[in-house]
Design a protein around this motif. Sequence first.
Motif, PDB file in Angstrom:
ATOM      1  N   MET A 236       0.961  -1.096   0.135  1.00  0.00           N
ATOM      2  CA  MET A 236      -0.015  -0.042   0.037  1.00  0.00           C
ATOM      3  C   MET A 236       0.980   1.432  -0.143  1.00  0.00           C
ATOM      4  SD  MET A 236      -3.126   0.517   2.663  1.00  0.00           S
ATOM      5  CE  MET A 236      -3.916   2.040   2.772  1.00  0.00           C
ATOM      6  N   ARG A 237       0.814   1.880  -1.108  1.00  0.00           N
ATOM      7  CA  ARG A 237       1.728   3.130  -1.419  1.00  0.00           C
ATOM      8  C   ARG A 237       1.704   4.242  -0.313  1.00  0.00           C
ATOM      9  NH1 ARG A 237       1.211   6.117  -6.870  1.00  0.00           N
ATOM     10  NH2 ARG A 237      -0.168   4.444  -6.757  1.00  0.00           N
ATOM     11  N   LEU A 238       0.458   4.419   0.152  1.00  0.00           N
ATOM     12  CA  LEU A 238       0.055   5.501   1.035  1.00  0.00           C
ATOM     13  C   LEU A 238       0.674   5.147   2.695  1.00  0.00           C
ATOM     14  CD1 LEU A 238      -3.770   6.148   0.780  1.00  0.00           C
ATOM     15  CD2 LEU A 238      -1.814   7.498  -0.134  1.00  0.00           C
ATOM     16  N   LYS A 239       0.571   3.653   2.787  1.00  0.00           N
ATOM     17  CA  LYS A 239       1.400   3.415   4.155  1.00  0.00           C
ATOM     18  C   LYS A 239       2.644   3.328   4.105  1.00  0.00           C
ATOM     19  CE  LYS A 239       0.332  -0.438   7.481  1.00  0.00           C
ATOM     20  NZ  LYS A 239      -0.352  -1.578   7.586  1.00  0.00           N
ATOM     21  N   THR A 240       3.444   3.198   3.007  1.00  0.00           N
ATOM     22  CA  THR A 240       4.628   3.216   2.771  1.00  0.00           C
ATOM     23  C   THR A 240       5.403   4.474   2.987  1.00  0.00           C
ATOM     24  OG1 THR A 240       4.982   1.144   1.234  1.00  0.00           O
ATOM     25  CG2 THR A 240       6.618   2.712   1.297  1.00  0.00           C
ATOM     26  N   ARG A 241       4.567   5.380   2.415  1.00  0.00           N
ATOM     27  CA  ARG A 241       4.909   6.827   2.406  1.00  0.00           C
ATOM     28  C   ARG A 241       4.703   7.549   3.855  1.00  0.00           C
ATOM     29  NH1 ARG A 241       2.526   9.101  -3.277  1.00  0.00           N
ATOM     30  NH2 ARG A 241       4.038   7.890  -4.445  1.00  0.00           N
ATOM     31  N   ASN A 242       3.777   7.103   4.591  1.00  0.00           N
ATOM     32  CA  ASN A 242       3.597   7.921   5.989  1.00  0.00           C
ATOM     33  C   ASN A 242       3.279   6.661   6.930  1.00  0.00           C
ATOM     34  OD1 ASN A 242       2.747  10.348   5.046  1.00  0.00           O
ATOM     35  ND2 ASN A 242       1.504   9.121   3.592  1.00  0.00           N
ATOM     36  N   ARG A 243       4.609   5.978   6.964  1.00  0.00           N
ATOM     37  CA  ARG A 243       4.521   4.556   7.945  1.00  0.00           C
ATOM     38  C   ARG A 243       4.134   4.945   9.460  1.00  0.00           C
ATOM     39  NH1 ARG A 243       6.538   0.151   6.334  1.00  0.00           N
ATOM     40  NH2 ARG A 243       7.830   0.971   4.653  1.00  0.00           N
ATOM     41  N   GLU A 244       4.558   5.985  10.034  1.00  0.00           N
ATOM     42  CA  GLU A 244       4.096   6.163  11.305  1.00  0.00           C
ATOM     43  C   GLU A 244       2.702   6.688  11.599  1.00  0.00           C
ATOM     44  OE1 GLU A 244       5.189   9.814   9.265  1.00  0.00           O
ATOM     45  OE2 GLU A 244       6.310   8.043   9.570  1.00  0.00           O
ATOM     46  N   LEU A 245       2.068   7.121  10.593  1.00  0.00           N
ATOM     47  CA  LEU A 245       0.791   7.566  10.580  1.00  0.00           C
ATOM     48  C   LEU A 245      -0.072   6.252  10.485  1.00  0.00           C
ATOM     49  CD1 LEU A 245      -1.385   9.840  11.006  1.00  0.00           C
ATOM     50  CD2 LEU A 245      -1.235  10.023   8.381  1.00  0.00           C
ATOM     51  N   PHE A 246       0.291   5.155   9.910  1.00  0.00           N
ATOM     52  CA  PHE A 246      -0.448   3.980   9.686  1.00  0.00           C
ATOM     53  C   PHE A 246      -0.034   2.841  10.485  1.00  0.00           C
ATOM     54  CE2 PHE A 246      -1.247   6.323   5.751  1.00  0.00           C
ATOM     55  CZ  PHE A 246      -2.632   6.189   5.314  1.00  0.00           C
TER      56      PHE A 246
END
Length: 69
Positions: free
Chosen positions: A1-11
């Motif tokens: 999941m690209r969103l998760k990779t770019r914002n790891r701490e948020l997800f």
Amino acid sequence: MRLKTRNRELFEGISGYIAEEPGKARLLIGPFRNDSEASIFADDLASVHIDAFTWTNQPGQSIRKLQGE
């Protein structure tokens, strides 16, 4: 999941799901304990330029976990 990779701490600790309806599918993240927590997370996503809104499924609606989660 690209969103998760770019914002790891948020997800961190949050899973992805797909809600399927006739003719469309919706990407979901959660679950959250209540609407307030979901709204706070949607605001957090907005801070990193990701559009989101809260949504509650209907009883019996098909929801499946994303593969690789």
